[in-house]
Design an enzyme around this catalytic site. Structure first.
Site, PDB file in Angstrom:
ATOM      1  N   SER A  49       4.344   0.942  -8.719  1.00  0.00           N
ATOM      2  CA  SER A  49       3.228   1.731  -9.268  1.00  0.00           C
ATOM      3  C   SER A  49       3.453   1.854 -10.765  1.00  0.00           C
ATOM      4  CB  SER A  49       3.227   3.131  -8.652  1.00  0.00           C
ATOM      5  OG  SER A  49       2.359   3.992  -9.372  1.00  0.00           O
ATOM      6  N   TYR A  96       7.673  10.421  -5.758  1.00  0.00           N
ATOM      7  CA  TYR A  96       7.045   9.094  -5.826  1.00  0.00           C
ATOM      8  C   TYR A  96       7.411   8.363  -7.131  1.00  0.00           C
ATOM      9  CZ  TYR A  96       2.915   5.938  -5.734  1.00  0.00           C
ATOM     10  OH  TYR A  96       2.052   4.860  -5.740  1.00  0.00           O
TER      11      TYR A  96
HETATM   12  P1  NAD Z   1      -3.049   3.601   2.112  1.00  0.00           P
HETATM   13  O1  NAD Z   1      -2.614   4.971   2.519  1.00  0.00           O
HETATM   14  O2  NAD Z   1      -4.494   3.274   2.081  1.00  0.00           O
HETATM   15  O3  NAD Z   1      -2.305   2.500   3.017  1.00  0.00           O
HETATM   16  C1  NAD Z   1      -0.940   2.603   3.319  1.00  0.00           C
HETATM   17  C2  NAD Z   1      -0.673   1.903   4.642  1.00  0.00           C
HETATM   18  O4  NAD Z   1       0.740   1.993   4.902  1.00  0.00           O
HETATM   19  C3  NAD Z   1      -1.385   2.580   5.834  1.00  0.00           C
HETATM   20  O5  NAD Z   1      -2.008   1.606   6.627  1.00  0.00           O
HETATM   21  C4  NAD Z   1      -0.260   3.286   6.557  1.00  0.00           C
HETATM   22  O6  NAD Z   1      -0.495   3.453   7.946  1.00  0.00           O
HETATM   23  C5  NAD Z   1       0.900   2.344   6.274  1.00  0.00           C
HETATM   24  N1  NAD Z   1       2.196   3.011   6.470  1.00  0.00           N
HETATM   25  C6  NAD Z   1       2.546   4.271   6.116  1.00  0.00           C
HETATM   26  N2  NAD Z   1       3.769   4.551   6.513  1.00  0.00           N
HETATM   27  C7  NAD Z   1       4.241   3.438   7.138  1.00  0.00           C
HETATM   28  C8  NAD Z   1       5.461   3.124   7.786  1.00  0.00           C
HETATM   29  N3  NAD Z   1       6.455   4.009   7.893  1.00  0.00           N
HETATM   30  N4  NAD Z   1       5.624   1.869   8.291  1.00  0.00           N
HETATM   31  C9  NAD Z   1       4.610   0.966   8.216  1.00  0.00           C
HETATM   32  N5  NAD Z   1       3.419   1.222   7.651  1.00  0.00           N
HETATM   33  C10 NAD Z   1       3.244   2.453   7.105  1.00  0.00           C
HETATM   34  O7  NAD Z   1      -2.385   3.385   0.670  1.00  0.00           O
HETATM   35  P2  NAD Z   1      -2.665   2.276  -0.460  1.00  0.00           P
HETATM   36  O8  NAD Z   1      -3.345   2.958  -1.568  1.00  0.00           O
HETATM   37  O9  NAD Z   1      -3.213   1.028   0.097  1.00  0.00           O
HETATM   38  O10 NAD Z   1      -1.149   2.058  -0.933  1.00  0.00           O
HETATM   39  C11 NAD Z   1      -0.399   0.907  -0.598  1.00  0.00           C
HETATM   40  C12 NAD Z   1       0.811   0.848  -1.508  1.00  0.00           C
HETATM   41  O11 NAD Z   1       0.381   0.834  -2.873  1.00  0.00           O
HETATM   42  C13 NAD Z   1       1.753   2.060  -1.374  1.00  0.00           C
HETATM   43  O12 NAD Z   1       3.083   1.641  -1.500  1.00  0.00           O
HETATM   44  C14 NAD Z   1       1.346   2.931  -2.556  1.00  0.00           C
HETATM   45  O13 NAD Z   1       2.370   3.786  -2.967  1.00  0.00           O
HETATM   46  C15 NAD Z   1       1.029   1.857  -3.602  1.00  0.00           C
HETATM   47  N6  NAD Z   1       0.156   2.300  -4.698  1.00  0.00           N
HETATM   48  C16 NAD Z   1      -1.105   2.769  -4.456  1.00  0.00           C
HETATM   49  C17 NAD Z   1      -1.889   3.173  -5.533  1.00  0.00           C
HETATM   50  C18 NAD Z   1      -3.287   3.727  -5.360  1.00  0.00           C
HETATM   51  O14 NAD Z   1      -3.815   4.303  -6.325  1.00  0.00           O
HETATM   52  N7  NAD Z   1      -3.913   3.569  -4.203  1.00  0.00           N
HETATM   53  C19 NAD Z   1      -1.381   3.080  -6.844  1.00  0.00           C
HETATM   54  C20 NAD Z   1      -0.105   2.597  -7.033  1.00  0.00           C
HETATM   55  C21 NAD Z   1       0.663   2.186  -5.965  1.00  0.00           C
END
Ligand code: NAD
Length: 264
Positions: free
Chosen positions: A142, A154
């Site tokens: 991130s 985080y």
């Molecule tokens: P999201 O919540 O939409 O999707 C996350 C997915 O991970 C879900 O399907 C969830 O069920 C799965 N998950 C959670 N815990 C788990 C586990 N223990 N084992 C297996 N699967 C698991 O989130 P997103 O926004 O798509 O985020 C995905 C990645 O991107 C994450 O690592 C998040 O930190 C990172 N990220 C997101 C953003 C944002 O703004 N959305 C920004 C920077 C980084």
């Protein structure tokens, strides 16, 4: 541009929705056979159906905090597809947190999910990649691993992901396994828009609705003035997975609408 990914085998964790699902779809679109895992069986199966329209898919319930389950995920993918070329370590979460109120157990769980989970999956695929002399590991970090974003646990965990990425890249360079991190800025997924998630949290603090708070945040903080789409990250993932990125390793690449202000 043909990314040269036809027939490669790609694993994506947390691919039931959001960035993981978009990445799995992008890789399938490029001709990869894709294995996905998640802890949400229902969304994972829906995602698998969408991916199946583009190519072969395997969906395995696996919690990345449990090594027996990640090992089983990797073993099933290797068994079905005969090899493993690409790993996208995506599973994660993110909530605004206050240091004095954040329970240590929650901090530890998030570390287990977003840091050790990624290490577990990487260690499980490395022997396959070494044997082939080719591999790509892409870690979803991130921009808050580079500059603080108000998510105390985080931010520290995502910074650790970046440093681990750089160490792993050095460690695996001789095996022709390239390791990079993608650092998304704010991306419109359920992490922002879901009930009780960042939009609601921010809205509660600002006295606004979730959608108003998301728009306010983007206008205040993102030079392009809006959140990114999951596909913006998926496109970078597909590029880094490809032969076109063969001289890129150990990098942490921002995809953030211009939000990061530091030179890293
Ligand atoms: P999201 O919540 O939409 O999707 C996350 C997915 O991970 C879900 O399907 C969830 O069920 C799965 N998950 C959670 N815990 C788990 C586990 N223990 N084992 C297996 N699967 C698991 O989130 P997103 O926004 O798509 O985020 C995905 C990645 O991107 C994450 O690592 C998040 O930190 C990172 N990220 C997101 C953003 C944002 O703004 N959305 C920004 C920077 C980084």
């Amino acid at each position: 541009m043909d990314l040269g990914l036809k027939g490669k085998v790609a694993l994506v964790t947390g691919a039931g929705q959001g960035i993981g699902k978009a990445s799995a779809l992008a890789l399938a679109e490029e001709g990869c056979n894709v294995a996905i895992c998640d802890i949400n069986q229902e969304t994972m199966e829906q995602a698998a159906e969408e991916i199946e329209a583009k190519g072969e898919v395997l969906a395995v319930y696996a919690d990345v905090t449990k090594s027996e389950e990640t090992d089983n995920f990797v073993a099933q993918a290797a068994e079905k597809f005969g090899r493993i070329d690409i790993l996208v370590n995506n599973a994660g979460t993110g909530r605004l947190s206050d240091l004095m109120e954040l329970p240590e157990e929650e901090f530890r769980y998030n570390m287990d999910l977003m840091f050790f989970g990624l290490i577990r999956c990487s260690k499980a695929v490395i022997p396959h990649m070494r044997e082939q002399g080719w591999g790509r590991i892409i870690n979803i970090s991130s921009i808050f691993g580079k500059q603080p974003g108000g998510l105390v646990d985080y931010d520290a965990i995502k910074a650790a992901v970046i440093m681990f990425t750089k160490d792993l890249a050095n460690y695996l360079a001789k095996d022709n396994i390239l390791v990079n991190a993608v650092c998304p800025g704010p991306i419109r997924t359920l992490l922002w828009e879901g009930p009780g998630q960042l939009g609601d949290q921010l809205g509660g603090m600002l006295g606004m609705s979730s959608q108003e708070a998301i728009t306010w945040f983007a206008e205040q903080n993102i030079p392009l003035g809006h959140h990114g789409d999951p596909e913006d990250i998926a496109n970078m993932v597909a590029f880094l997975a490809s032969e076109k990125a063969k001289f890129i390793t150990g990098q942490a690449i921002n995809v953030d609408g211009g939000m990061v202000k530091v030179c890293v």
